[in-house]
Every structure is written in structure tokens, then in C-alpha cells.
Design a protein around this motif. Structure first.
Motif, PDB file in Angstrom:
ATOM      1  N   GLY A  77       0.790  -1.225   0.000  1.00 45.96           N
ATOM      2  CA  GLY A  77       0.000   0.000   0.000  1.00 45.96           C
ATOM      3  C   GLY A  77       0.819   1.271   0.000  1.00 45.96           C
ATOM      4  N   PHE A  78       2.117   1.184   0.332  1.00 44.80           N
ATOM      5  CA  PHE A  78       2.987   2.360   0.381  1.00 44.80           C
ATOM      6  C   PHE A  78       4.085   2.311  -0.681  1.00 44.80           C
ATOM      7  N   ALA A  79       3.959   1.398  -1.637  1.00 43.02           N
ATOM      8  CA  ALA A  79       5.045   1.159  -2.602  1.00 43.02           C
ATOM      9  C   ALA A  79       5.384   2.387  -3.434  1.00 43.02           C
ATOM     10  N   GLU A  80       4.410   3.258  -3.672  1.00 39.94           N
ATOM     11  CA  GLU A  80       4.642   4.421  -4.534  1.00 39.94           C
ATOM     12  C   GLU A  80       4.769   5.733  -3.741  1.00 39.94           C
ATOM     13  N   VAL A  81       4.852   5.650  -2.428  1.00 42.41           N
ATOM     14  CA  VAL A  81       4.882   6.858  -1.592  1.00 42.41           C
ATOM     15  C   VAL A  81       6.268   7.489  -1.642  1.00 42.41           C
ATOM     16  N   THR A  82       6.313   8.771  -1.941  1.00 42.14           N
ATOM     17  CA  THR A  82       7.585   9.488  -2.052  1.00 42.14           C
ATOM     18  C   THR A  82       8.104   9.888  -0.668  1.00 42.14           C
ATOM     19  N   ASP A  83       9.395  10.242  -0.619  1.00 41.26           N
ATOM     20  CA  ASP A  83       9.981  10.742   0.624  1.00 41.26           C
ATOM     21  C   ASP A  83       9.237  11.989   1.101  1.00 41.26           C
TER      22      ASP A  83
ATOM     23  N   TRP B 281      -0.160  14.111   5.066  1.00 43.01           N
ATOM     24  CA  TRP B 281      -0.272  12.835   4.337  1.00 43.01           C
ATOM     25  C   TRP B 281      -0.409  11.684   5.333  1.00 43.01           C
ATOM     26  N   GLN B 282       0.384  11.698   6.385  1.00 43.58           N
ATOM     27  CA  GLN B 282       0.323  10.625   7.381  1.00 43.58           C
ATOM     28  C   GLN B 282      -1.071  10.533   7.994  1.00 43.58           C
ATOM     29  N   ARG B 283      -1.628  11.675   8.368  1.00 44.80           N
ATOM     30  CA  ARG B 283      -2.956  11.661   8.985  1.00 44.80           C
ATOM     31  C   ARG B 283      -4.018  11.176   7.994  1.00 44.80           C
ATOM     32  N   ALA B 284      -3.892  11.593   6.747  1.00 44.53           N
ATOM     33  CA  ALA B 284      -4.899  11.224   5.736  1.00 44.53           C
ATOM     34  C   ALA B 284      -4.862   9.743   5.404  1.00 44.53           C
ATOM     35  N   HIS B 285      -3.735   9.084   5.681  1.00 48.58           N
ATOM     36  CA  HIS B 285      -3.597   7.673   5.303  1.00 48.58           C
ATOM     37  C   HIS B 285      -3.515   6.748   6.517  1.00 48.58           C
ATOM     38  N   CYS B 286      -4.032   7.216   7.659  1.00 47.96           N
ATOM     39  CA  CYS B 286      -4.121   6.341   8.828  1.00 47.96           C
ATOM     40  C   CYS B 286      -5.054   5.165   8.542  1.00 47.96           C
ATOM     41  N   VAL B 287      -4.733   4.039   9.136  1.00 49.30           N
ATOM     42  CA  VAL B 287      -5.576   2.847   9.028  1.00 49.30           C
ATOM     43  C   VAL B 287      -6.600   2.861  10.160  1.00 49.30           C
ATOM     44  N   LYS B 288      -7.886   2.853   9.779  1.00 45.60           N
ATOM     45  CA  LYS B 288      -8.972   2.936  10.753  1.00 45.60           C
ATOM     46  C   LYS B 288      -9.883   1.711  10.723  1.00 45.60           C
ATOM     47  N   ASN B 289      -9.642   0.796   9.806  1.00 45.89           N
ATOM     48  CA  ASN B 289     -10.499  -0.385   9.718  1.00 45.89           C
ATOM     49  C   ASN B 289      -9.757  -1.484   8.971  1.00 45.89           C
ATOM     50  N   VAL B 290     -10.346  -2.659   8.944  1.00 44.48           N
ATOM     51  CA  VAL B 290      -9.687  -3.817   8.338  1.00 44.48           C
ATOM     52  C   VAL B 290      -9.547  -3.635   6.830  1.00 44.48           C
ATOM     53  N   ARG B 291     -10.507  -2.980   6.201  1.00 47.88           N
ATOM     54  CA  ARG B 291     -10.386  -2.749   4.752  1.00 47.88           C
ATOM     55  C   ARG B 291      -9.121  -1.927   4.443  1.00 47.88           C
ATOM     56  N   GLN B 292      -8.884  -0.889   5.200  1.00 47.88           N
ATOM     57  CA  GLN B 292      -7.693  -0.072   4.980  1.00 47.88           C
ATOM     58  C   GLN B 292      -6.421  -0.829   5.354  1.00 47.88           C
ATOM     59  N   LEU B 293      -6.499  -1.670   6.380  1.00 51.26           N
ATOM     60  CA  LEU B 293      -5.346  -2.495   6.744  1.00 51.26           C
ATOM     61  C   LEU B 293      -4.991  -3.435   5.607  1.00 51.26           C
ATOM     62  N   ARG B 294      -6.000  -4.037   5.001  1.00 50.73           N
ATOM     63  CA  ARG B 294      -5.762  -4.919   3.864  1.00 50.73           C
ATOM     64  C   ARG B 294      -5.163  -4.137   2.689  1.00 50.73           C
ATOM     65  N   GLY B 295      -5.531  -2.861   2.576  1.00 47.19           N
ATOM     66  CA  GLY B 295      -4.970  -2.033   1.520  1.00 47.19           C
ATOM     67  C   GLY B 295      -3.488  -1.777   1.696  1.00 47.19           C
ATOM     68  N   VAL B 296      -2.996  -1.830   2.918  1.00 45.71           N
ATOM     69  CA  VAL B 296      -1.560  -1.642   3.167  1.00 45.71           C
ATOM     70  C   VAL B 296      -0.790  -2.937   2.917  1.00 45.71           C
ATOM     71  N   TYR B 297      -1.290  -4.055   3.454  1.00 46.78           N
ATOM     72  CA  TYR B 297      -0.528  -5.303   3.431  1.00 46.78           C
ATOM     73  C   TYR B 297      -0.927  -6.250   2.308  1.00 46.78           C
ATOM     74  N   GLY B 298      -2.139  -6.127   1.811  1.00 48.40           N
ATOM     75  CA  GLY B 298      -2.575  -6.987   0.714  1.00 48.40           C
ATOM     76  C   GLY B 298      -2.433  -8.454   1.027  1.00 48.40           C
ATOM     77  N   ASP B 299      -1.876  -9.205   0.082  1.00 44.65           N
ATOM     78  CA  ASP B 299      -1.758 -10.649   0.211  1.00 44.65           C
ATOM     79  C   ASP B 299      -0.555 -11.092   1.040  1.00 44.65           C
ATOM     80  N   LEU B 300       0.207 -10.123   1.573  1.00 36.45           N
ATOM     81  CA  LEU B 300       1.324 -10.512   2.443  1.00 36.45           C
ATOM     82  C   LEU B 300       0.817 -11.229   3.686  1.00 36.45           C
TER      83      LEU B 300
END
Length: 455
Positions: free
Chosen positions: A23-29, A37-56
């Protein structure tokens, strides 16, 4: 007992590569360093958590998180990318590695972490385990110690810790906990706090907390601190912010750094000590960004940045883990190790808590390695008493896991209590770790629905 000797090794801090997470593969320095940006991309639920880790991570892990949120969780999910990135920091996360990770263990609880059934909560667990609300002098201002107060300015944080001692007030409601809410508007609540402090010159020390002061617009925080600095009796002001670790980007914003410089200059001119207290529980959380934010605060004129951690099983409850953390804080980030609290007796926290005996052993084992000013005190926050070093216990029944404590002052609710200084106050070890005889005794108390002697 710590295997001697502990081998000190100076370790370079490392910012984990966030791009290893899908989920962060394209995030720039530039984006990563942005508080917005950090606040806007906080994980607040399982759907967003899955968006970060995916199939890992296996679906079983996501289901485990979801089950905890729907069941025993006392805090809702709120995880900044910065904090997620310190879980399994040196590798591509797997399900097994995430389950074992110390930061994950207390920031992203799963149902399988918790003890089953009645064992999940101690019989004496309470939503407001320290009875802070009973000691409010005005709404949000806890006057528990003779010369010190706690000012809870808000009820939100940039990140929510699973073990939060103020879980009855802080954060969103969960299926297990319908949260309390302040009645007064923030401006009115803060005005009442300042008015109380003006008419109570015996108070010299104010901890400004919540929640987390990083969630206040800085101008609002500055206005309250400036109000404190105008009160002649106030000599110490401490700002509490776990976000120094969880969202260091906030404290690196130019307007925040400049504003802290102005507050620090005013404090110095008035002979007041202005410090920042943070909350780091694992060495891997101390990254170069945390060090950069800390040094920016110190350069701005803040007297000290200190750490108040919490002893948590599976996170930092060995002497080696504590020493690794303390050296990372002190050497890597110029943060002074200050306190480690025993985890408070809130509901569903028994899998995190350690016994008083374990805490005493840890205090013994970390002595002699760190400079004296940076050797943390391990304390038990005893209900109706307050912080006590773990060796100050008056009596300790190790079989039943009941310790007894005395106090040397009255709180505001005990002014007319003639016995307050003679009474013994009880604290309780987690039952699951007691010897068989102790567990059987507690089982009998549950069956009879009796309160233990000394409770």
C-alpha cells in the motif's frame, strides 16, 4: 533474572523502507515526511489495513483483527503509516511475523491475543481504573497529587494504543465500550482549568495531555500553555504526546517547531521548566524521524524529552528488551528513559499485564547499565494512591497475587477521610500467572461473587 552481562552495542537507528509494503510502494519521501499525508492515510479499519498489506498477510489475520474489534477491543483502530512501518521493520511482513511483532501486539490487537472467557479481564478491572474522573477538580482536570494536576484537553489521539488507561474517555466507542464524552466546549473547559489553577497556588506542576496534544491545533495548545505560564505558582509544564513516536512528522512541521520555540523562550524567561513526555514501548519504534523530531524540540528550547513506557508482556517485559529500548532512546534519539508503568487493570488487558514480582525483578536487572539520570523507575499506579516504585509495596501475597500499598497524602476526595493515610490499598497480579493454589482461590471468589479481603 537477566543473563549477565548484558552486552551493550551502539546501534544505528534505521527508518524502515515503507515501500516494502504494497500500500505504500509508490509513496515518495516528501509525502512520507508530511504530517498531513500521514494523517490522511491512517488505518482505521480492516479494509484499509488490507490495503496496506494486501496478500502478504493471510485472511486469517484480517479476520482475527476484525473479531477483536467486534468483540473485546476497548480502542478502535487508528494507526499512522509511520507506526505501521515499524512493525516487522527489517523484512517483508508475514502473518507469523506480524503476530509475533511487539509493536503489533499492543497497537493492533487480535482476538487470539486475549485470554479466553472470564480470564480476559481481572475481577477488579475497571473502565476508569485509576479513578481519575472522581478526582476531577473541574471537568478534565485531575487533582490526585498534592502539587500536581493532569489536564485532559481533548479525548483523541493520532494513534490509539490497545492498552490505553483512559479507554473510557479517549477515542471512538467500540462494541465493548460506549465512551464517555466531555460536556463543556473545549474553550470553556480550558478556561475553567486555568481559573482553578489561579485560585489553587499549591499546584506547581501541570501535565497537559488528553488524548494527545498533537491532535490540538497548535494555536489552541499554545494558548493554553501561555495561560499556564502566566500563573506564578506553575513551575513545571509537561506536554504528553505519543505522536512524537507515532507521528513525528507533526512535531517537525515548521509552524510547530517555531511555536515550541516561542513557548520555550517564554517558559525560560519565567523560570518554568517546559518538557515533552512521550510513550515508546519497543526499541524498533525509535527511528531517525523520531530522533529528528526530538532534537528539533530540544533545539527549540524544550528542557527535556522523557519517555514513559508501559510494561507489556510480549512487548518489553524482559530486561534485555527494556535495556535495548532505553539505549535506543538515550543514544539514538536523546530521549531520557523516565518511567515504565505496570499496565493498568482495564477490561480485557490480562494478556498484557505482568505481576508485581516480575516488575521488581526487571527493576533489579536494569540497574547499573544506564546513567543514573536515565535509569527508568518501574512504577505501579495503585488505584486511589498513585505512582509507587515497585519495591515500595507494604505487603505482597504472591500466592494470591494481591499487593498492599500505603500513601502519604490525601487526594481532593479524601480531605475529610481520617483513615486515608492508614488504610492499605490493594493492587492485583494477573490471575493466569499465579500458582495453582492462587488460581483456585480466585476461582472460588468468582463462584461466590465475593470481594477479596483487602479489595
Amino acid at each position: 533474572m537477566l543473563e549477565q552481562p548484558y552486552e551493550y552495542t551502539a546501534r544505528e537507528l534505521i527508518e524502515p523502507d515503507w515501500r516494502r509494503l504494497p500500500g505504500f510502494a509508490e509513496v515518495t519521501d516528501e509525502d512520507w515526511r508530511s504530517a498531513q499525508w500521514q494523517r490522511a492515510h491512517c488505518v482505521k479499519n480492516v479494509r484499509q489495513l488490507r490495503g496496506v498489506y494486501g496478500d502478504l498477510l493471510d485472511e486469517s489475520f484480517y479476520a482475527d483483527v476484525e473479531a477483536d474489534q467486534a468483540g473485546r477491543a476497548t480502542m478502535s483502530l487508528l494507526l499512522p503509516p509511520q507506526m505501521l512501518n515499524t512493525m516487522v521493520p527489517a523484512a517483508l511482513p508475514s502473518t507469523a511475523a506480524m503476530l509475533a511483532d511487539p509493536v503489533r501486539r499492543y497497537m493492533l490487537p487480535v482476538a487470539s491475543d486475549r485470554l479466553p472467557g472470564d480470564e480476559a479481564s481481572h475481577p477488579h478491572a475497571a473502565r476508569d481504573s485509576l479513578h481519575e474522573h472522581e478526582m476531577w477538580a473541574v471537568e478534565g482536570l485531575t487533582h490526585r497529587y498534592p502539587t500536581k494536576v493532569l489536564a485532559e484537553l481533548l479525548s483523541t489521539c493520532p494513534q490509539y494504543c490497545g492498552h490505553c488507561t483512559r479507554m473510557d474517555l479517549v477515542g471512538n466507542s467500540t462494541p465493548a465500550v460506549d465512551k464517555l464524552r466531555f460536556d463543556l466546549k473545549p474553550v470553556d473547559r480550558q478556561a475553567e482549568m486555568l481559573a482553578y489553577l489561579r485560585r489553587t497556588p499549591g499546584v506547581r506542576d501541570v501535565v497537559v495531555s488528553g488524548g494527545d496534544v498533537a491532535n490540538l491545533p497548535f494555536k489552541n495548545l499554545a494558548a493554553f500553555v501561555e495561560g499556564l505560564l502566566e500563573i506564578d505558582s506553575i513551575r513545571d509544564v509537561r506536554l504528553a504526546s505519543k505522536a512524537l513516536m507515532g507521528l513525528p512528522q507533526h512535531w517537525l512541521q515548521p509552524e510547530v517547531v517555531d511555536g515550541m520555540g516561542r513557548l520555550a523562550a517564554t517558559a525560560r524567561a519565567r523560570g518554568v521548566s517546559l518538557a515533552v513526555h512521550t510513550h515508546v514501548n519497543a526499541a524498533q519504534s525509535v527511528t531517525p524521524l523520531v530522533a529528528e523530531a526530538t532534537r528539533a524540540l530540544l533545539a527549540a528550547g524544550v528542557r527535556d524529552v522523557r519517555n514513559q513506557g508501559v510494561l507489556l508482556a510480549g512487548v518489553n517485559a524482559t530486561a534485555g528488551q527494556l535495556l535495548d529500548l532505553c539505549f535506543a532512546l538515550l543514544d539514538g534519539a536523546s530521549i531520557t528513559p523516565y518511567y515504565f508503568y505496570m499496565c493498568d487493570m482495564i477490561p480485557s488487558a490480562e494478556h498484557w499485564r505482568v505481576s508485581l514480582g516480575t516488575a521488581q525483578t526487571l527493576q533489579h536487572d536494569v540497574m547499573g547499565y544506564l546513567p543514573g539520570f536515565a535509569t527508568p523507575r518501574i512504577v505501579c499506579d495503585v488505584p486511589y494512591v498513585g505512582k509507587r516504585w515497585v519495591h515500595q509495596v507494604a505487603e505482597y501475597d504472591r500466592e494470591r497475587g494481591i499487593s498492599y500499598w500505603t500513601k502519604n497524602y490525601r487526594t481532593g476526595i479524601e480531605r475529610t477521610d481520617a483513615d486515608a493515610l492508614d488504610r492499605r490499598y490493594a493492587y492485583y497480579d494477573p490471575i493466569a500467572g499465579l500458582p495453582a493454589e492462587g488460581r483456585a482461590w480466585w476461582a472460588a471468589q468468582r463462584d461466590r461473587q465475593l470481594t477479596p479481603v483487602g479489595g
